[in-house]
Write a protein that holds these residues in place. Structure first.
Motif, PDB file in Angstrom:
ATOM      1  N   ASP A  76       0.799  -1.219   0.000  1.00 38.75           N
ATOM      2  CA  ASP A  76       0.000   0.000   0.000  1.00 38.75           C
ATOM      3  C   ASP A  76       0.837   1.276   0.000  1.00 38.75           C
ATOM      4  O   ASP A  76       0.396   2.309  -0.498  1.00 38.75           O
ATOM      5  CB  ASP A  76      -0.931   0.021   1.220  1.00 38.75           C
ATOM      6  CG  ASP A  76      -2.041  -1.012   1.127  1.00 38.75           C
ATOM      7  OD1 ASP A  76      -1.919  -1.936   0.296  1.00 38.75           O
ATOM      8  OD2 ASP A  76      -3.027  -0.899   1.874  1.00 38.75           O
ATOM      9  N   SER A 130      -4.447   1.263   8.119  1.00 39.04           N
ATOM     10  CA  SER A 130      -5.503   1.355   7.110  1.00 39.04           C
ATOM     11  C   SER A 130      -6.899   1.460   7.702  1.00 39.04           C
ATOM     12  O   SER A 130      -7.888   1.486   6.958  1.00 39.04           O
ATOM     13  CB  SER A 130      -5.438   0.143   6.176  1.00 39.04           C
ATOM     14  OG  SER A 130      -5.602  -1.059   6.903  1.00 39.04           O
ATOM     15  N   VAL A 179      -7.307   2.909  -1.070  1.00 34.40           N
ATOM     16  CA  VAL A 179      -5.910   3.271  -0.828  1.00 34.40           C
ATOM     17  C   VAL A 179      -5.723   4.758  -1.111  1.00 34.40           C
ATOM     18  O   VAL A 179      -6.392   5.340  -1.962  1.00 34.40           O
ATOM     19  CB  VAL A 179      -4.979   2.395  -1.701  1.00 34.40           C
ATOM     20  CG1 VAL A 179      -5.189   2.661  -3.173  1.00 34.40           C
ATOM     21  CG2 VAL A 179      -3.528   2.587  -1.323  1.00 34.40           C
TER      22      VAL A 179
END
Length: 441
Positions: A109, A261, A290
């Protein structure tokens, strides 16, 4: 009356707490826009240990690290494609599409281009913190970090000399040692249907997601949005041999995963699969939101990178394709309501290495040495060696040149900086607990 020494330490602590507060406010509130509930969930996870705090505060690490001078950077016009958030728990086992169980990096990510040193430093700090959880003394912590760094350099030299090829290098059971080998051996017994049986059930003869604390059904409207953008996702998949295999059977929202996240949408999508007998051929895909990678806020702006990967989902997909020898065949990306997502298979074989599996300092040393070789592989592979490589040169050559001939000096410098920074993380963790306690009150 407070003495001068105590006053100095108190002032340092107050200033550092102010820095932490500003950074957390900027990233979690202003940039991420986390809701009150999401912030509480994230901070609760980060409160578990100094390592958990370190995992969830990559922006604090970069804020500090980029302001420290290091003598081992590659030239600014010769960056490396880095993983961006390298730590002990971002390695794991999974099944690739060629049927091999491998141990590799499994999170992309934060992929970006910048100095390779930041991956090595972040990983080294995480090793020190993990060693402290296992009650290793100072000398053991340094030795384990140095084992990681030496293995990294040794593997880089092998790539530079052509003894190994980064595009074909991977860690299987045959190549693994110790706890990693045991993990891969254990996963051999896991069935293809392991994840299916864990998160799905049959309802009126149709397999669907089973509601739980972490998996919740999507509304009809939300599911309709995913089905509407599905053709756009399929256009980004590298190769589709059977479109029927991508037929959506059910959808769900996944809660509670990750630390950094938290607050980003994550969906599970059940598709037909089309591989095996009826009822057992379904595959679970993960569609994850993302954002701009954390390193990008601190490293030099790389125009060519952003021109190639302005879509954040595409950036993650291409990072994984660049760093993995055999990338997930379901990798793709899509936009929903102006937000970027990437899609990947949720492998039934995916599993992290638990600390309980590491029985000795030797086990830990063997483990980090293999992690060092894997780190060298992803740095050396994501360049001129592959079609996805944005970089027209060989990163291993630039990195070996930057490290120089005094490898022991390089290893000593980085390991001792990481040890010192792990001390800072523990102090910051204490400040963080105090700040969040005041915040709750």
């Amino acid at each position: 009356m407070i003495n001068l020494g105590e006053r100095v330490q108190q002032t340092k602590r107050i200033l550092r707490m102010g820095t932490l507060k500003k950074i957390f406010t900027e990233f979690d509130q202003e940039i991420m826009g986390l809701s009150e509930e999401s912030r509480q969930a994230k901070y609760q996870k980060m409160s578990q240990s100094p390592f958990s705090f370190f995992r969830g505060s990559a922006y604090l690490f970069y804020y500090d690290a980029v302001n420290h001078w290091f003598p081992y950077h590659t030239p600014q016009d010769r960056p490396t494609w880095i993983q961006g958030d390298l730590h002990f728990e971002n390695f794991g086992a999974f099944h690739n599409e060629k049927g091999k169980l491998v141990f590799d990096i499994n999170d992309f990510d934060e992929g970006y281009v910048g100095s390779y040193l930041y991956d090595l430093l972040r990983m080294s700090v995480s090793i020190a913190l993990v060693c402290r959880e296992l009650a290793y003394h100072t000398g053991q912590q340094i030795n384990v970090m140095e084992a990681f760094l030496k293995a990294y350099h040794k593997q880089m030299v092998r790539f530079q000399e052509g003894k190994d090829k980064p595009e074909t290098f991977f860690v299987t059971k045959k190549k693994a040692d110790g706890a990693i080998r045991k993990l891969l051996k254990k996963l051999e017994k896991r069935s293809e249907a392991h994840l299916l049986s864990k998160v799905t059930d049959y309802f009126q003869s149709e397999r669907q997601f089973a509601a739980s604390g972490e998996i919740r059904p999507l509304s009809d409207a939300a599911e309709a949005v995913i089905k509407h953008i599905w053709p756009a996702y399929m256009k980004t998949v590298k190769r589709i041999e059977n479109e029927t295999a991508f037929t959506i059977k059910d959808t769900a929202v996944k809660k509670g995963s990750g630390t950094a996240s938290i607050g980003l949408d994550r969906f599970y999508i059940l598709i037909e699969g089309g591989k095996r007998e009826a009822g057992m051929d379904d595959i679970i895909l993960e569609m994850k939101e993302v954002r701009t990678p954390v390193p990008a806020y601190f490293m030099p702006y790389h125009q060519a990178f952003w021109e190639a990967f302005s879509h954040q989902g595409q950036r993650v997909v291409m990072t994984q394709r660049a760093m993995h020898h055999q990338a997930d065949p379901y990798l793709g990306y899509v936009t929903i309501d102006g937000r970027d997502f990437y899609v990947r298979e949720r492998s039934p074989y995916k599993k992290k290495l638990k600390l309980e599996a590491i029985k000795s300092v030797k086990d830990m040393t063997d483990t980090v040495e293999q992690m060092g070789r894997i780190t060298a592989k992803v740095h050396a592979r994501a360049d001129a060696d592959i079609n996805e490589g944005l970089l027209p040169y060989h990163s291993e050559e630039e990195i070996i040149k930057a490290i120089g001939e005094d490898v022991d000096g390089f290893v000593y410098y980085l390991s001792h900086w990481a040890f010192s920074y792990a001390n800072q993380v523990e102090k910051d963790y204490a400040c963080f607990l105090e700040l969040t306690r005041k915040y709750r009150e």
